[in-house]
Design a protein around this motif. Structure first.
Motif, mmCIF file in Angstrom:
data_model
loop_
_atom_site.group_PDB
_atom_site.id
_atom_site.type_symbol
_atom_site.label_atom_id
_atom_site.label_comp_id
_atom_site.label_asym_id
_atom_site.label_seq_id
_atom_site.Cartn_x
_atom_site.Cartn_y
_atom_site.Cartn_z
ATOM 1 N N GLN A 224 0.846 -1.189 0.000
ATOM 2 C CA GLN A 224 0.000 0.000 0.000
ATOM 3 C C GLN A 224 0.885 1.244 0.000
ATOM 4 O OE1 GLN A 224 -2.933 0.162 3.099
ATOM 5 N NE2 GLN A 224 -3.082 2.347 2.943
ATOM 6 N N GLN A 225 0.510 2.188 -0.788
ATOM 7 C CA GLN A 225 1.243 3.447 -0.894
ATOM 8 C C GLN A 225 0.421 4.547 -0.242
ATOM 9 O OE1 GLN A 225 4.211 4.011 -2.722
ATOM 10 N NE2 GLN A 225 4.433 1.836 -2.995
ATOM 11 N N GLY A 226 0.865 5.086 0.873
ATOM 12 C CA GLY A 226 0.182 6.219 1.505
ATOM 13 C C GLY A 226 -1.201 5.874 2.030
ATOM 14 N N SER A 227 -2.061 6.878 2.042
ATOM 15 C CA SER A 227 -3.422 6.725 2.553
ATOM 16 C C SER A 227 -4.282 5.916 1.592
ATOM 17 C CB SER A 227 -4.060 8.104 2.757
ATOM 18 O OG SER A 227 -3.299 8.878 3.631
ATOM 19 N N LYS A 228 -5.264 5.230 2.147
ATOM 20 C CA LYS A 228 -6.165 4.401 1.370
ATOM 21 C C LYS A 228 -7.388 5.212 0.939
ATOM 22 C CE LYS A 228 -8.202 -0.176 1.861
ATOM 23 N NZ LYS A 228 -8.467 -1.238 2.810
ATOM 24 N N ALA A 229 -7.873 4.992 -0.268
ATOM 25 C CA ALA A 229 -9.089 5.658 -0.742
ATOM 26 C C ALA A 229 -10.302 4.991 -0.113
ATOM 27 C CB ALA A 229 -9.182 5.580 -2.256
ATOM 28 N N THR A 230 -11.029 5.727 0.679
ATOM 29 C CA THR A 230 -12.281 5.248 1.275
ATOM 30 C C THR A 230 -13.218 6.440 1.401
ATOM 31 O OG1 THR A 230 -11.520 5.657 3.528
ATOM 32 C CG2 THR A 230 -11.170 3.441 2.655
ATOM 33 N N LEU A 231 -14.480 6.211 1.182
ATOM 34 C CA LEU A 231 -15.455 7.291 1.295
ATOM 35 C C LEU A 231 -16.235 7.194 2.594
ATOM 36 C CD1 LEU A 231 -16.711 7.311 -2.395
ATOM 37 C CD2 LEU A 231 -14.812 8.575 -1.372
ATOM 38 N N GLY A 232 -15.991 6.141 3.357
ATOM 39 C CA GLY A 232 -16.647 5.983 4.646
ATOM 40 C C GLY A 232 -18.154 6.013 4.518
ATOM 41 N N ASP A 233 -18.796 6.687 5.440
ATOM 42 C CA ASP A 233 -20.260 6.775 5.432
ATOM 43 C C ASP A 233 -20.748 8.080 4.798
ATOM 44 O OD1 ASP A 233 -19.556 8.636 7.328
ATOM 45 O OD2 ASP A 233 -20.666 7.706 8.975
ATOM 46 N N LEU A 234 -19.850 8.781 4.101
ATOM 47 C CA LEU A 234 -20.155 10.048 3.415
ATOM 48 C C LEU A 234 -20.541 11.158 4.390
ATOM 49 C CD1 LEU A 234 -22.239 8.664 0.402
ATOM 50 C CD2 LEU A 234 -19.776 8.952 0.562
ATOM 51 N N SER A 235 -20.112 11.043 5.646
ATOM 52 C CA SER A 235 -20.514 12.017 6.665
ATOM 53 C C SER A 235 -20.008 13.428 6.378
ATOM 54 C CB SER A 235 -20.071 11.565 8.057
ATOM 55 O OG SER A 235 -18.662 11.463 8.115
ATOM 56 N N GLY A 236 -18.918 13.567 5.648
ATOM 57 C CA GLY A 236 -18.439 14.895 5.287
ATOM 58 C C GLY A 236 -19.425 15.608 4.379
ATOM 59 N N LEU A 237 -19.969 14.871 3.415
ATOM 60 C CA LEU A 237 -20.982 15.446 2.524
ATOM 61 C C LEU A 237 -22.254 15.760 3.294
ATOM 62 C CD1 LEU A 237 -20.661 13.267 -0.701
ATOM 63 C CD2 LEU A 237 -20.038 15.672 -0.418
ATOM 64 N N GLU A 238 -22.624 14.861 4.183
ATOM 65 C CA GLU A 238 -23.851 15.049 4.949
ATOM 66 C C GLU A 238 -23.766 16.273 5.855
ATOM 67 O OE1 GLU A 238 -26.892 12.275 7.438
ATOM 68 O OE2 GLU A 238 -24.762 12.087 7.954
ATOM 69 N N SER A 239 -22.630 16.459 6.522
ATOM 70 C CA SER A 239 -22.531 17.552 7.492
ATOM 71 C C SER A 239 -22.091 18.880 6.878
ATOM 72 C CB SER A 239 -21.575 17.171 8.621
ATOM 73 O OG SER A 239 -20.261 17.020 8.118
ATOM 74 N N GLN A 240 -21.305 18.844 5.797
ATOM 75 C CA GLN A 240 -20.764 20.085 5.242
ATOM 76 C C GLN A 240 -21.158 20.340 3.797
ATOM 77 O OE1 GLN A 240 -16.590 19.470 5.808
ATOM 78 N NE2 GLN A 240 -16.781 19.289 8.021
ATOM 79 N N GLY A 241 -21.893 19.425 3.190
ATOM 80 C CA GLY A 241 -22.309 19.597 1.801
ATOM 81 C C GLY A 241 -21.113 19.682 0.867
ATOM 82 N N ARG A 242 -21.264 20.475 -0.169
ATOM 83 C CA ARG A 242 -20.184 20.560 -1.163
ATOM 84 C C ARG A 242 -18.951 21.294 -0.662
ATOM 85 N NH1 ARG A 242 -22.708 24.631 -5.667
ATOM 86 N NH2 ARG A 242 -22.160 26.540 -4.592
ATOM 87 N N ASP A 243 -19.017 21.891 0.523
ATOM 88 C CA ASP A 243 -17.863 22.570 1.111
ATOM 89 C C ASP A 243 -16.991 21.638 1.951
ATOM 90 O OD1 ASP A 243 -18.549 25.070 -0.001
ATOM 91 O OD2 ASP A 243 -19.943 25.454 1.650
ATOM 92 N N CYS A 244 -17.318 20.346 1.963
ATOM 93 C CA CYS A 244 -16.546 19.414 2.788
ATOM 94 C C CYS A 244 -15.134 19.273 2.248
ATOM 95 C CB CYS A 244 -17.234 18.057 2.881
ATOM 96 S SG CYS A 244 -17.145 17.056 1.406
#
Length: 104
Positions: free
Chosen positions: A1-21
């Motif tokens: 694995q190189q660096g951080s892994k791509a994961t979108l999780g539960d999309l909580s960034g979009l839910e809490s901050q919308g397109r400004d996440c």
């Protein structure tokens, strides 16, 4: 694995901050992960577009790491040149512009 892994999780960034996440999963900003997440989002977008438009051919692909393009334009030119040589010729993780274009 190189660096951080791509994961979108539960999309909580979009839910809490919308397109400004800053991060779709709501985590702290990580530029490496943000780049990889954006590529994952491109794949999901292409798959959903194909699903909604079955008569439309949709593709997504990766040309690989091509250092000699504009991706590193804001970096120190010496760093970019050294990184290009190391990634492409020493560690063999980089691709040429010709190879990347051929991936289309």
């Amino acid at each position: 694995q190189q660096g951080s892994k791509a994961t979108l999780g539960d999309l909580s960034g979009l839910e809490s901050q919308g397109r400004d996440c800053e991060m779709i999963d709501g985590g702290a900003y990580d530029p490496d992960k943000a780049y990889k997440d954006s590529k994952l989002c491109n794949v999901f977008f292409a798959r959903e577009l194909q699903k909604r438009n079955p008569n439309l051919m949709v593709n997504s692909f990766t040309p690989g790491l091509i250092v000699s393009t504009g991706l590193f334009r804001d970096q120190n030119p010496l760093f970019t040149k050294v990184f290009d040589v190391l990634a492409t010729n020493v560690f063999k993780v980089g691709e040429s512009v010709t190879w990347g274009g051929g991936a289309l």
